[in-house]
Design a protein around this motif. Structure first.
Motif, PDB file in Angstrom:
ATOM      1  N   ILE A   1       0.841  -1.206   0.000  1.00 46.51           N
ATOM      2  CA  ILE A   1       0.000   0.000   0.000  1.00 46.51           C
ATOM      3  C   ILE A   1       0.867   1.244   0.000  1.00 46.51           C
ATOM      4  O   ILE A   1       0.616   2.199  -0.760  1.00 46.51           O
ATOM      5  CB  ILE A   1      -0.936  -0.010   1.217  1.00 46.51           C
ATOM      6  CG1 ILE A   1      -1.906  -1.190   1.137  1.00 46.51           C
ATOM      7  CG2 ILE A   1      -1.709   1.305   1.320  1.00 46.51           C
ATOM      8  CD1 ILE A   1      -2.738  -1.393   2.388  1.00 46.51           C
ATOM      9  N   ALA A   2       1.888   1.263   0.842  1.00 45.57           N
ATOM     10  CA  ALA A   2       2.783   2.426   0.898  1.00 45.57           C
ATOM     11  C   ALA A   2       3.440   2.668  -0.448  1.00 45.57           C
ATOM     12  O   ALA A   2       3.587   3.817  -0.887  1.00 45.57           O
ATOM     13  CB  ALA A   2       3.848   2.209   1.977  1.00 45.57           C
TER      14      ALA A   2
ATOM     15  N   SER B   1      -4.039  -2.130   8.379  1.00 43.42           N
ATOM     16  CA  SER B   1      -3.118  -2.218   7.247  1.00 43.42           C
ATOM     17  C   SER B   1      -2.927  -0.891   6.535  1.00 43.42           C
ATOM     18  O   SER B   1      -1.800  -0.457   6.308  1.00 43.42           O
ATOM     19  CB  SER B   1      -3.614  -3.279   6.251  1.00 43.42           C
ATOM     20  OG  SER B   1      -3.512  -4.566   6.796  1.00 43.42           O
ATOM     21  N   ALA B   2      -4.046  -0.250   6.153  1.00 40.09           N
ATOM     22  CA  ALA B   2      -3.935   0.944   5.314  1.00 40.09           C
ATOM     23  C   ALA B   2      -3.398   2.145   6.070  1.00 40.09           C
ATOM     24  O   ALA B   2      -2.646   2.950   5.510  1.00 40.09           O
ATOM     25  CB  ALA B   2      -5.296   1.277   4.712  1.00 40.09           C
ATOM     26  N   SER B   3      -3.773   2.290   7.342  1.00 34.37           N
ATOM     27  CA  SER B   3      -3.359   3.482   8.077  1.00 34.37           C
ATOM     28  C   SER B   3      -2.110   3.259   8.929  1.00 34.37           C
ATOM     29  O   SER B   3      -1.193   4.080   8.916  1.00 34.37           O
ATOM     30  CB  SER B   3      -4.501   3.972   8.972  1.00 34.37           C
ATOM     31  OG  SER B   3      -5.608   4.388   8.198  1.00 34.37           O
TER      32      SER B   3
ATOM     33  N   ALA C   1       5.615   1.400   7.151  1.00 29.34           N
ATOM     34  CA  ALA C   1       6.428   0.931   6.031  1.00 29.34           C
ATOM     35  C   ALA C   1       7.116   2.091   5.321  1.00 29.34           C
ATOM     36  O   ALA C   1       8.202   1.925   4.757  1.00 29.34           O
ATOM     37  CB  ALA C   1       5.560   0.156   5.039  1.00 29.34           C
ATOM     38  N   ALA C   2       6.496   3.269   5.344  1.00 29.75           N
ATOM     39  CA  ALA C   2       7.066   4.438   4.685  1.00 29.75           C
ATOM     40  C   ALA C   2       7.912   5.284   5.623  1.00 29.75           C
ATOM     41  O   ALA C   2       8.495   6.280   5.193  1.00 29.75           O
ATOM     42  CB  ALA C   2       5.943   5.292   4.096  1.00 29.75           C
ATOM     43  N   GLY C   3       7.975   4.934   6.901  1.00 30.83           N
ATOM     44  CA  GLY C   3       8.695   5.763   7.856  1.00 30.83           C
ATOM     45  C   GLY C   3       7.993   7.073   8.121  1.00 30.83           C
ATOM     46  O   GLY C   3       8.631   8.072   8.478  1.00 30.83           O
ATOM     47  N   ALA C   4       6.671   7.084   7.964  1.00 33.50           N
ATOM     48  CA  ALA C   4       5.882   8.303   8.119  1.00 33.50           C
ATOM     49  C   ALA C   4       5.213   8.301   9.497  1.00 33.50           C
ATOM     50  O   ALA C   4       5.571   7.517  10.379  1.00 33.50           O
ATOM     51  CB  ALA C   4       4.847   8.388   7.010  1.00 33.50           C
TER      52      ALA C   4
END
Length: 755
Positions: free
Chosen positions: A292-293, A317-319, A325-328
Motif C-alpha cells: 500500500i505504501a 493495514s492501510a493506516s 512501512a514508509a517511515g511516516a
C-alpha cells in the motif's frame, strides 16, 4: 502474464494445514457447545453490464490476458516483521500522534522499545508464539501500540469494544484465546464476558467427560489481562500491565514472532451467518502494508489521519502498517466524529497536518457535508494531497464531488479481510480515463465464470465474472471451517491456488480492475441478473440523490424485483413533494438506459436510518426487511406516481395459479426467442444482440399482457385454468409479435369472469 489458452480452475485434492497448540474449545462453528478442538485448515460511468457465462466456443480473437500479474513492487524483502519495520527508521522520527497533539508523540524508537519489552513480558503470562490474544481496547494510540506488541509475539485478535455483551461472548467463545487484553477503563465491561466464556467452557467440558464416563478432565480458561494507558505520562500509545503475571516457570522464550507465525486473526462481517475466522501471518500483513505504501508513493514526510476502527483490517493495514512501512507518521483518532476530524486537518503547524487519509465512502461524504455546512474555511487550509477510499464501493459521482471539493485526487482501492489490498490505484492515475475503477491488481487476479473457466477480455464490452486472487499473502484457510474452505479455494491447471472473493468484476485492456457487485447480492429478476452497482450508478447521477443503495425485494411472480433506498441531497430534502421527486428519479433511470426490469421501486430514508456494520459500511442485505416490508410498501405506495385512470380502478386478487402460469409463460417466450443462436458464432459480430433484444421485447410483451389481465380485465376466478394456460401459451409462444399477443388477449378475455 498473457495466456492464449483457456484455463479452468478445478477443486484441489489437498489443502493447506496450519496448526496451533491444541486446547479445549467449547463451541463448534455453528455455535453449539463442543469440547473437541481441531486444527484449522484451508488452502465516466461503467458501461452496460452483461453478466453471463461465456461458452468455450467464444471467438479466439476475443481472447486476451485472462490473468493479471502485477508488476514487482519496490518493497524491501527484509521487511517481513513489525520489528524490522520499526528498526529500519531513525529512532527519533515520529510514528504515532494523538489528535490535536494532546500527548507527546511516539517515536519509532519508543515503539521499538515497547514491542521489545513486551516480547519479554507476554511469556510471563503464559503467552507463547502463535497463542491467540483477543484485544478489546478503545480506538486510538493505545489500540495501535497494543496491536504492534501482541502481533510481534503472538496472534492479535482485535474485537469491537462497543459490541453488545452477547456478541462479545460469542466472538471470544469462537476464538477461545489464551487471554483477553483490555484497558482499566473497559475492565468492568470485559470481565463479565470472560467470566461467562469460562463458565460455558467448563459446562461443555464437564458434560462431555461425563458422557464419556471420564473421571478427570483437563480444562483451559481464558485469562484476563488489564493494561493501564500511560500516554499522558510517557508518549502516545504507552501502556503498562497491571495484572499479576502467572506463577511458576514457563518454557516460552522471549523471542519475537517469525514471518510465518500468525500475527492477526479477524472475524468476517457475518451478516448472513456466523462470522468466519481469518488467520493472517506476520509476513503477509507487513508485506501488504509495504504494498500500500508503495502504490500510494508514501514518504517519510507524509502524515496520515485515521478514524477507521483498529479491529478492522482497513485501519490496521492501510493506516498503521502502510505508515510504518514508509517511515511516516499517523494521527490516531478515537473514532469518527466529523467536527474533531475536520479540526485535526488544520490543527498545529503545517508540517504536522495530515497529507492523506483512508476511509469508507460514508466517512468521506459525512466529512464533506460537515465542512460544507459548518467550516468551509478548512478547504483552503488543509494539507491533504490525496484521499484513499476502500472497504465499500465509491460511486463515480461521489468520487468526482470529493475531487472537486477538496481539490485532490481520490484514490480508489479494493480489499477484503482475507487479502488487504487486492488492488490499488496509484495516486497519479487518470480519473477521466478510468472512472469507476478500483485500481491495478497488487495480487494475481483471474476472472472466472461459475464453472471456474477463465473469461476473456473484450474491448467491445465488459465480460463479468467472479474475481479470484492468488498470492503468497492471501489467507490460506478459514479457522475450523472445512466447508467454507472447499467453497473458497480452487487450484488451477498450473497448480496455483486461487481464492474466490465472491465479488463480480472485470479487468479492462489497460489492466484496471472494476467491480460489478457481490455475487450473493445480485438481484435475480425472473431470468435476468441485475447488478446493484449498475442501478446505483444511474441513481447517483440524479441531482436529488445523495446516497443510493439497491437491494432485491422478494416477489411471488419474478422471485425478486429491484428496490432502492435513496437519501436525498440536503438541498432537496426539505419540505418537498416526495411523489414528484420519486417520479423524476424513475424517469431519470429510464433516460439513463435502464430497461424496465432494472428500474427500481423507491423508498426515501434519512442517512441515519440506513443499516450499517461496525465499520460504517452500509448493509444491503438488511434493506429489504427494513424499508420494503408489507407496511412500508403500503406507505410507499402512496408516494408512487399515480397510474392512469383505467388501471387506477384496481382489480380483484389474482390467484396463485394464474401468477405461476404467467411466470412459466414468460420463461417459455424468452427461451423460444433466445434458442441456440443467442451466442456469437463465426461470422457474427459479438455486438449483434438481435436475439437478446427480441427476448427483452418478448418479456415486455408478457408484462403488458399481465398488466392487461390483472388491471384492465380483473380476474376474480379463472374458469378452466388448464385450457386458458394451454391456449395462452400456444398463442404467445407459437406466434411471435403483436398478432399473437392480441389473440392471447382475446382468449384471456373469454376465459376470465369478473366477480
Amino acid at each position: 502474464m498473457d495466456e492464449e489458452e483457456e484455463e479452468t480452475l478445478v477443486s484441489p485434492t489437498t489443502r493447506y494445514h496450519l496448526s496451533r497448540p491444541a486446547r479445549v474449545r467449547p463451541f463448534d462453528d455453528s455455535g453449539r457447545k463442543d469440547s473437541s478442538y481441531s486444527s484449522y485448515s484451508g488452502p465516466k460511468s461503467a458501461p452496460a453490464i452483461i453478466i453471463t457465462t461465456i461458452p468455450t466456443t467464444i471467438t479466439t480473437a476475443l481472447q486476451r490476458t485472462v490473468t493479471h500479474v502485477p508488476p514487482p513492487l519496490p518493497n524491501d524483502p527484509k521487511h517481513t516483521t513489525i520489528v524490522s519495520l520499526l528498526a529500519a527508521q531513525p529512532s527519533s522520527r515520529v510514528a504515532f500522534r494523538s489528535p490535536l497533539n494532546t500527548t507527546k508523540p511516539a517515536t519509532y524508537g519508543n515503539l521499538l522499545n515497547l514491542v521489545t519489552r513486551n516480547a519479554a513480558v507476554l511469556p510471563r503470562y503464559d503467552i507463547a508464539r502463535n497463542s491467540t490474544v483477543v484485544t478489546i481496547l478503545p480506538d486510538g494510540p493505545l489500540a495501535a501500540a497494543a496491536f504492534l506488541c501482541v502481533a510481534s509475539h503472538a496472534a492479535a485478535a482485535p474485537l469491537n469494544p462497543s459490541a453488545p455483551h452477547a456478541e462479545l461472548v460469542d466472538a471470544v467463545a469462537q476464538l477461545f484465546p489464551k487471554a483477553v487484553l483490555t484497558s482499566k477503563e473497559l475492565w468492568p465491561t470485559v470481565a463479565p464476558v470472560v467470566e461467562e466464556v469460562n463458565r460455558l467452557a467448563l459446562e461443555a467440558t464437564t458434560s462431555t467427560n461425563t458422557n464419556n464416563n471420564t473421571a478427570a478432565f483437563s480444562f483451559c480458561t481464558v485469562d484476563l489481562l488489564v493494561v493501564e494507558d500511560t500516554s499522558v505520562q510517557k508518549f502516545a500509545g504507552a501502556f503498562e500491565f497491571v495484572t499479576t503475571p502467572c506463577h511458576g516457570q514457563h518454557s516460552h522464550t522471549h523471542t519475537h514472532g517469525t514471518p510465518s507465525d500468525l500475527a492477526l486473526i479477524l472475524r468476517t462481517s457475518g451478516s448472513t451467518s456466523r462470522p468466519k475466522v481469518v488467520p493472517l501471518t506476520l509476513s503477509s500483513i507487513v508485506r501488504n502494508g509495504c504494498a500500500i505504501a508503495s502504490a500510494l508513493r508514501l514518504t517519510a514526510d507524509d502524515v496520515a489521519i485515521n478514524a477507521m476502527p483498529l479491529f478492522h483490517v482497513g485501519g490496521i493495514s492501510a493506516s498503521v502498517l502502510a505508515t510504518l512501512a514508509a517511515g511516516a507518521s499517523v494521527i490516531l483518532m478515537s473514532g469518527f466524529k466529523p467536527a474533531e476530524f475536520a479540526n485535526a486537518l488544520v490543527a498545529g503547524s503545517p508540517i504536522t497536518r495530515p497529507t492523506w487519509y483512508s476511509a469508507v465512502p460514508t466517512i468521506h461524504l459525512a466529512l464533506m457535508q460537515y465542512v460544507q455546512g459548518s467550516q468551509p474555511d478548512i478547504v483552503a487550509n488543509h494539507r491533504l494531497r490525496f484521499i484513499r477510499s476502500g472497504a465499500a464501493s465509491l460511486s463515480v459521482e461521489s468520487a468526482q464531488q470529493l475531487r472537486e471539493f477538496w481539490n485532490v485526487p481520490v484514490v480508489p482501492s479494493y480489499s477484503m479481510t482475507e487479502q488487504m489490498p487486492i488492488s490499488q490505484c496509484p495516486v497519479e492515475y487518470d480519473f477521466a480515463t478510468h472512472p469507476g475503477t478500483v485500481g491495478l491488481p497488487i495480487v494475481n487476479v483471474k476472472i472466472v465464470d461459475d464453472n471456474g473457466t477463465a473469461l476473456p477480455r473484450s474491448d467491445a464490452y465488459p465480460i463479468i465474472g467472479e474475481i479470484c486472487i492468488s498470492s503468497p499473502d492471501v489467507m490460506k484457510g478459514y479457522v475450523d471451517n472445512d466447508d467454507a474452505n472447499r467453497e473458497a479455494f480452487f487450484t488451477s491447471k498450473r497448480n496455483d491456488t486461487y481464492f474466490r472473493t465472491g465479488d463480480l468484476g472485470y479487468v479492462d485492456s489497460d489492466g484496471f480492475l472494476y467491480l460489478a457487485g457481490r455475487k450473493k447480492e445480485l438481484i435475480k429478476v425472473g431470468g435476468e441478473q441485475v447488478s446493484p452497482f449498475e442501478v446505483e450508478e444511474a441513481l447517483h447521477r440524479h441531482p436529488a440523490v445523495h446516497i443510493a443503495l439497491t437491494c432485491g425485494i422478494p416477489n411471488d411472480l419474478l422471485g425478486e424485483v429491484v428496490g432502492a433506498v435513496v437519501v436525498l441531497s440536503p438541498s432537496t430534502a426539505g419540505d418537498c413533494d416526495h411523489r414528484e421527486i420519486l417520479a423524476s428519479i424513475k424517469q431519470h433511470c429510464v433516460n439513463e438506459g435502464l430497461p424496465p426490469f432494472k428500474v427500481p421501486r423507491l423508498a426515501v430514508a434519512r442517512e441515519e436510518e440506513l443499516p450499517r456494520g461496525p465499520t460504517r459500511k452500509f448493509l444491503r442485505n438488511k434493506l429489504a426487511e427494513t424499508f420494503f416490508s408489507t407496511a412500508r410498501e403500503a406507505a410507499d405506495a402512496k408516494t408512487q406516481p399515480p397510474s392512469d385512470s383505467k388501471n387506477a380502478a384496481g382489480g380483484a386478487k389474482v390467484s396463485d395459479a394464474t401468477l405461476g402460469i404467467r411466470f412459466i409463460l414468460a420463461l417459455i417466450v424468452c427461451l423460444n426467442h433466445i434458442g441456440d443462436h443467442a451466442w456469437p458464432h463465426e461470422g457474427r459480430s459479438v455486438n449483434d444482440h438481435d436475439r437478446w433484444s427480441a427476448a427483452v421485447t418478448s418479456m415486455r410483451v408478457v408484462g403488458d399482457l399481465i398488466d392487461h389481465t390483472s388491471s384492465s380485465k380483473p380476474l376474480g376466478r379463472v374458469r378452466g385454468v388448464n385450457v386458458w394456460r394451454r391456449v395462452l401459451a400456444q398463442r404467445v409462444c407459437g406466434v411471435h409479435g403483436s398478432r399473437g399477443v392480441e389473440s392471447a388477449r382475446e382468449h384471456v378475455d373469454a376465459s376470465s369472469v369478473r366477480t
